[in-house]
Design a protein around this motif. Structure first.
Motif, short mmCIF file in Angstrom:
data_model
loop_
_atom_site.label_atom_id
_atom_site.label_comp_id
_atom_site.label_asym_id
_atom_site.label_seq_id
_atom_site.Cartn_x
_atom_site.Cartn_y
_atom_site.Cartn_z
N ALA A 1 6.74 5.35 3.23
CA ALA A 1 7.92 5.15 4.16
C ALA A 1 9.23 4.91 3.64
O ALA A 1 10.36 5.72 3.96
CB ALA A 1 7.62 3.78 4.98
N ILE A 2 9.18 4.17 2.23
CA ILE A 2 10.49 4.07 1.35
C ILE A 2 11.17 5.53 1.11
O ILE A 2 12.06 5.75 1.10
CB ILE A 2 10.42 3.21 0.42
N SER B 1 1.15 3.72 1.82
CA SER B 1 2.10 4.07 2.98
C SER B 1 3.35 3.63 2.82
O SER B 1 4.16 4.06 3.40
CB SER B 1 1.26 3.72 4.35
N ILE B 2 3.29 2.34 2.45
CA ILE B 2 4.91 1.62 2.68
C ILE B 2 5.66 2.38 1.40
O ILE B 2 7.09 2.87 1.97
CB ILE B 2 4.60 0.05 2.18
N ILE B 3 5.30 2.54 0.40
CA ILE B 3 6.01 3.35 -0.55
C ILE B 3 6.43 4.87 -0.03
O ILE B 3 7.58 5.00 -0.18
CB ILE B 3 5.05 3.92 -1.81
N ALA C 1 12.28 7.25 3.74
CA ALA C 1 13.75 6.79 4.08
C ALA C 1 14.87 7.23 3.26
O ALA C 1 16.12 7.67 3.71
CB ALA C 1 13.80 5.16 4.12
N ILE C 2 14.49 7.15 1.99
CA ILE C 2 15.40 7.47 0.78
C ILE C 2 15.75 9.03 0.83
O ILE C 2 16.94 9.13 1.06
CB ILE C 2 14.83 7.38 -0.45
N ASP D 1 0.78 -1.42 0.03
CA ASP D 1 -0.14 0.14 0.07
C ASP D 1 0.78 1.23 0.01
O ASP D 1 1.99 1.34 0.15
CB ASP D 1 -0.92 0.16 1.01
#
Ligand code: NA
Ligand code: NA
Ligand code: NA
Lengths: 375, 77, 375, 77, 375, 77
Positions: free
Chosen positions: F64-65, F60-62, F68-69, F58
């Protein structure tokens, strides 16, 4: 015209009974507590919503043919609380308890709240209008276990009519732990006791964490088979997590599965919040006894810790005894917080996690006793 | 005291008794187990796979991460 | 030899009836539409596959003892459509609608498609061989609601035999919204109307988003209890998402849970695509009426928007009225696209989302009316 | 017109009437609610946690991302 | 005093029967194999735990009212194995098989293990005390299919009493594939044969991958309807993955759904490991025949590959024939490993994946034959 | 040989016969299908969306990534 009348007669407004209206308010109150006050929202939000849905006149959502009627099957069979317990097991780290196993005794002492409030329920029978059977009293007492799935499991077996009130009391008081416990903890300990620093814990090996749930299950099989559904599913979850070879099952048990079951369990519990069952003087008794149970459990835990501190070769801060009621991890955090007030360098959190998870085992054992002896 | 009340008291003693018995035996069992483990498997190799990135994270997520990193590296140059 | 004969007699080739073969072709057609044409693949793929599986001779997958027979229980109890509706609720953002509440009336107007096609179904009874009861007609009309779970819920209660055809029609026409709506929208509006720019919307606070689902539920309880299963589960999902304190439940409701239930629901709906029920002249009627319902709903929405534009103090582009049929978010995108053709700087998407989600509420309300008045 | 047909017409009027009644009342309720919220809680603090990275992403995924970044940083040097 | 006696009489210690104690040991042995030896832990851990739970005296977890009793419904209806098969289908890539379709014949040959051990089971009836019916023999033979869900599905239909032993044998031998297969493979091939390098495979287009599961299903419908529940759900999963338009369903089928069902299926299978059913001389027969089935299946696959190599215009390494038993992807890895021993530049993995997934189809077909002919 | 045994032998021949018949027909069908696909849809456009990062992950994970990046890029400078 006739049609309009029949329409009006099919509205909720026309059909509302006072009891339904009141229970719906209770439902909205639970939603308010969950959302605005942060009271165990994962459970109280679906429970509150279930209470609203099941008290809608005409719709019959909790009656045969309605959604909540079918969902309730998951509670009647014990499936929902047991699956949640499996997920909780998968989330539990027994490391701190294994490093300092004598803290298990704190988890034992705190269960006194269960039996004291059981007695209290029976004593309340002197009040005219109150009639708690032994089964009712046992189901009420289990609120003192401060463990949601255990309370729901026991209540569904011994006193399904009281299930709604018992679950609400259990989760509400768990949310109130930061208010209920501190005064009791302060009253029963001296400033010096609260300052006690505990020794750093040894690391616990993976092998111990894998063997422990099996040992726990085995002991329960030998001594108390009636506790094995609860302890078994808890041990299964814990083993799945500890063993490291079925991570995808463990992750699912701790996440999607427990989430799905939580929604269903909450709604089903809420469906037991009917006016018929809830608007009884018994409910006030249950709420009062639940608070007493938490208080007595906290006190017993603290007192036991004081006793143990006297006889132990390593110091034990009595505050961690309060965590023995379970209410993971809230009670452990409370112990940590009160400890820091007296000694700002004293972090009790890890030390309190031992009695905290021991309290989960303790109340499952107490549940087994009640299920086996109360007929 | 009614009969039910005396049942309740009995239940309380039996109950707290069993709870303490159970947990005391568990303390003993843990102590025994821990000492056995520490004696016989002091550096027990971690069983199964090292629980690195859990298998719960499916490959596509790893792929997404890898892609993100890759893209980042290029942009960054 | 005898064995070979018995083998031959157990093959599908030997046992095929013409009806089964035809329905299997229908199933493969649905798979083709889902995969190659992108027609609502999340639903039409499992529905098509269910149609294939349930029409296999000898195997009896949709008969007692077969998988689809048991899965169908989830539709009979209403559980599957209601759980999907909960997930949809969790995915829905009522912000644009709350910023401009009068667009709710567009969602009301577009429901005229439901009742017009209900009448149409009754009118078709003049054709010899067609015999739609009032229940059948109501279940057919709900196709005009352009909302899958609502259509399935209503059809499963009022006309389970027509469920397959109704679900297929509902999802097919939802996929065809970009073809069905534009000509109607262009015919009913002038170039100037399509160019109308709307004012930017105010931001909506979190508190409003939290209170709204509860208010919606409350109104439905007071006025129309028969709609509360649908509106209740929708509101529950929406509240879980809006409140921000049960994110893990909301995420599961929008992802894994809705995905699992979608697979099961699709297969079960497909299992109702049997030759016996589907190969009737009624089915042609259903397909024809479904298209009519979408067209009339679109037209009513647009006309209502034109009326509102005349009386409103802020301009309303009539194109957004078409989004009132629901078919979220396809219909809103269509409105946006047609608007851009006339005025390349006019982004109607957000303005169309208001009537779009209002259409979901509108058709749930209409469903409640049908469930309560059609006996 | 058959009786069923007249039932249908009646149903249509009742139905559209209720739909409009319901949604009109909802418009009123929303307007009332919004004005109350904006008057009494103008800057209502966000309740609960800010819905940042949702709790739906479990820790292991975050860990995986962190590990990926870490590894990348090393390779990149 | 009386109470203490009744307490003692309710302990597991007092109530244990020898059979229960033994079966519990079997359960712990399975846990040991799963955790410490890595034997198919995803299945054998829950199966072992289910065996422990269902053999607890007094608790009755596998009897009416107990959790495992209700979970078993998912096996009785076929729902659990079929849903797992759907997930396996979604995880399977038919690319290597489609690139080299004649490897399907290797998957056919390896099913000889099934029918040979069926005959073996009937032959064992000469031993006094052993009495396998034709149904029993068929259910035992299916172990040779080296495919868990297929074995469980067939056993639950033909010989539910033997389900526990059959599932345990199937998964144990699948875990033992790296031990069972190599000596047979070496004995039946020459060093030169093992060195044979195979040609690089052509790329397979997306269209082929989408059409294949439908074609497979269609063939099964026409020829062997009794295999369509298994092949149908497998094809559904595979289609969901291949088509690329329902990725969220495919992901859920391969992850959360299969994980949840695996936990439930494992526990339910374990609940069939009761002393009554398992502690029979039959069980030894099942274990022996299971090993024979795997060995014969491996040998048939290798021999078939040798024959094909002689007549084929492109070289076929006989080692990949062993992968025809299925046991995906273990058997393909074994073929690769043995190949590398003779020729360090010869990577057979991809070539062995063709017969490997063909073996899954082959055993589902064989299952269909048994379900249709054994009455 | 008992009757059951002869039933078993018959079953074995029927079974292996059907298994080979089925899979041989499948080989034929695949060959036919593959040649048809390669002839008539040689460069068949990928259907639906390109199966890049699956919709199972989903947003939200993208997010989060991405976060992070982003964070990494800043630290890295
Ligand atoms: Na407790
Ligand atoms: Na609608
Ligand atoms: Na096989």
């Amino acid at each position: 015209m006739e049609n309009l009348l029949s329409l009006w007669q099919s509205t909720g407004l026309y059909n509302f009974t006072g009891g339904q209206a009141f229970m719906m308010l209770v439902g909205f109150l639970l939603l308010f507590l969950a959302i605005k006050k942060g009271f165990e929202p994962l459970l109280l939000l679906p429970i509150g919503f279930g209470a609203v849905l099941s008290n809608i006149p005409v719709a019959g959502i909790a009656e045969e043919g309605g959604l909540l009627y079918y969902l309730y099957f998951g509670i009647k069979t014990g499936m929902f609380p047991l699956l949640i317990f499996m997920g909780v097991g998968a989330m539990t780290d027994f490391g701190p308890m294994l490093a300092n196993p004598k803290t298990l005794l704190l988890g034992a002492a705190a269960q006194f709240g269960i039996f004291a409030s059981l007695l209290g329920a029976l004593a309340l029978n002197v009040i005219p209008g109150l009639e708690f059977s032994l089964k009712d009293a046992a189901a009420i007492g289990i609120i003192g276990g401060a463990d949601g799935p255990t309370a729901i499991y026991v209540a569904s077996k011994l006193a399904p009519d009281l299930l709604g009130a018992i679950a609400v009391a259990a989760y509400s008081y768990m949310a109130l732990v930061p208010l209920i416990q501190p005064p009791i903890m302060r009253a029963l300990t001296t400033e010096d006791e609260r300052k006690i620093e505990m020794q750093q814990m040894r690391p616990v090996s993976r092998a111990e964490k894998i063997i422990f749930p099996l040992m726990l299950l085995l002991l329960s099989i030998l001594l108390l088979p009636s506790a094995t559904p609860l302890i078994g599913m808890f041990a299964l979850g814990n083993l799945m997590n500890a063993c490291g070879v079925v991570d995808r099952l463990s992750q699912t048990a701790q996440n999607e599965l427990i989430n799905i079951v939580t929604i269903f369990l909450g709604l089903s519990v809420g469906s037991k919040l009917s006016a018929h069952a809830f608007l009884q003087i018994e409910t006030l008794g249950i709420l009062a006894l639940g608070a007493v149970a938490f208080a007595i459990g906290t006190a017993s835990g603290v007192l036991m810790a004081k006793v143990m501190n006297r006889f132990s070769d390593t110091p034990i801060n009595p505050l961690i005894g309060a965590a023995g009621v379970s209410a993971v991890p809230m009670a452990a955090r409370v112990a940590n917080k009160i400890g820091l007030e007296s000694n700002p360098h004293n972090f009790l959190l890890m030390h309190a996690m031992g009695p905290n998870v021991a309290g989960v085992i303790g109340s499952a054992v107490a549940a087994g006793v009640l299920l086996s002896l109360v007929k | 005291m009614t009969e039910m009340m005396s049942n309740g008291v009995e239940l309380m003693f039996a109950g707290m008794g069993i709870v303490f018995l159970f947990l005391t035996m568990l303390v003993g069992a843990i102590n025994l187990m821990s000492s056995l483990v520490q004696r016989f498997f002091p550096d027990m190799p971690v069983m199964g796979a090292i629980p690195t990135v859990s298998s719960g994270i499916d490959k596509s997520i790893i792929a997404a991460i890898a892609a993100a990193i890759h893209q980042h590296r290029h942009k960054h140059k």
